[in-house]
Design a protein around this motif. Structure first.
Motif: not given
Length: 268
Positions: A140-159
């Motif tokens: 849970f935690d690692c995936w939410v943080h992956e999404q934090d990173i993806r939004r910050a760099v404008g690279c969506p994925g692995n949703l």
């Protein structure tokens, strides 16, 4: 390792490796991008991921480091617990932090192979549980943080990652509390959450005659419906943004919907 725990570990590994693969292409500007977490950059989140896994290996993620007093984004005990490993690495180049995450992930996976599924573990929600339960929260935690990173760099994925499914399994149990306790929905009220996008889920909450809210199979024709895409739901339920920053379609009681949307944050 039990089949159940193996699934949680696989989900955890998948999202961390996805984050590592994404970060391998980062330039200097990517590492310093601010995220929706106050005070944390992209590199800070990677530092956090590495630090937590070091803690779980019984290692000190910030040896000899004294946390400064002037960090305004550190506002509670959880923040004070998580920040030293992040602050300790603020002078470390991003690629070095990434290499540390890669190394600690490999070591954690080796350790997990021999960790008993029912080994007692302190869960992030403050109670003791099993290591199987802990790995749900790590995914849970690692995936939410992956999404934090993806939004910050404008690279969506692995949703639609398996770890996202585990995130929803945890937070969906809090939907009745949001509707009944936080939003103060009256007896007889029904609310439906319709989630669209790469993950499509519908959940219904009804408040009974005694004011108790619970998940139900069918809400009835009078339900107030909140429709949003999966990423919007994730951002709201993890407190990454407020309702005015996203698009939610509402049918039914608009005032109740506003109270619900203002009370969605369940996880840090």
């Amino acid at each position: 390792m039990s089949e159940l725990m193996a699934g949680h570990v696989a989900a955890f590994e998948q999202t961390v490796r996805s984050t590592i693969g994404l970060a391998e292409a980062f330039g200097d500007g990517d590492w310093v991008q601010p995220t929706e977490l106050p005070g944390w950059t992209v590199k800070d989140i990677v530092s956090h991921l590495a630090s937590v896994e070091l803690l779980l290996l019984g290692e000190d993620p910030a040896p000899g480091h004294a946390l400064p007093d002037d960090l305004p984004h550190v506002r509670n005990d959880l923040g004070r617990l998580m920040e030293p490993g992040v602050d300790f690495r603020r002078g470390t180049p991003g690629p070095e932090v990434l290499a540390e995450l890669r190394d600690v992930l490999d070591r954690r996976l080796v350790k997990l192979e021999t960790t008993p599924p029912d080994e007692p573990a302190l869960l992030p929600i403050g109670r003791m549980g099993t290591y199987t339960e802990l790995m749900v929260f790590r995914a849970f935690d690692c995936w939410v943080h992956e999404q934090d990173i993806r939004r910050a760099v404008g690279c969506p994925g692995n949703l639609d990652a398996p770890a996202g499914e585990r995130m929803f399994a945890v937070v969906s149990q809090g939907l009745p509390m949001i509707v009944g306790k936080r939003a103060g929905a009256s007896a007889g009220t029904a609310v439906t959450f319709e989630i669209t996008g790469p993950v499509e889920i519908t959940k219904h909450v009804r408040v009974d005659g005694e004011g108790r809210a619970a998940l139900v199979d069918e809400p009835g024709a009078d339900a107030t419906v909140l429709r949003m895409d999966w990423e919007t739901f994730v951002r709201l339920v993890t407190g990454r943004c407020t309702a005015d920053a996203v698009t939610v379609e509402v049918s039914g009681d608009q005032e109740l919907a506003g109270r619900i949307l203002g009370a969605m944050a369940l996880a840090p």
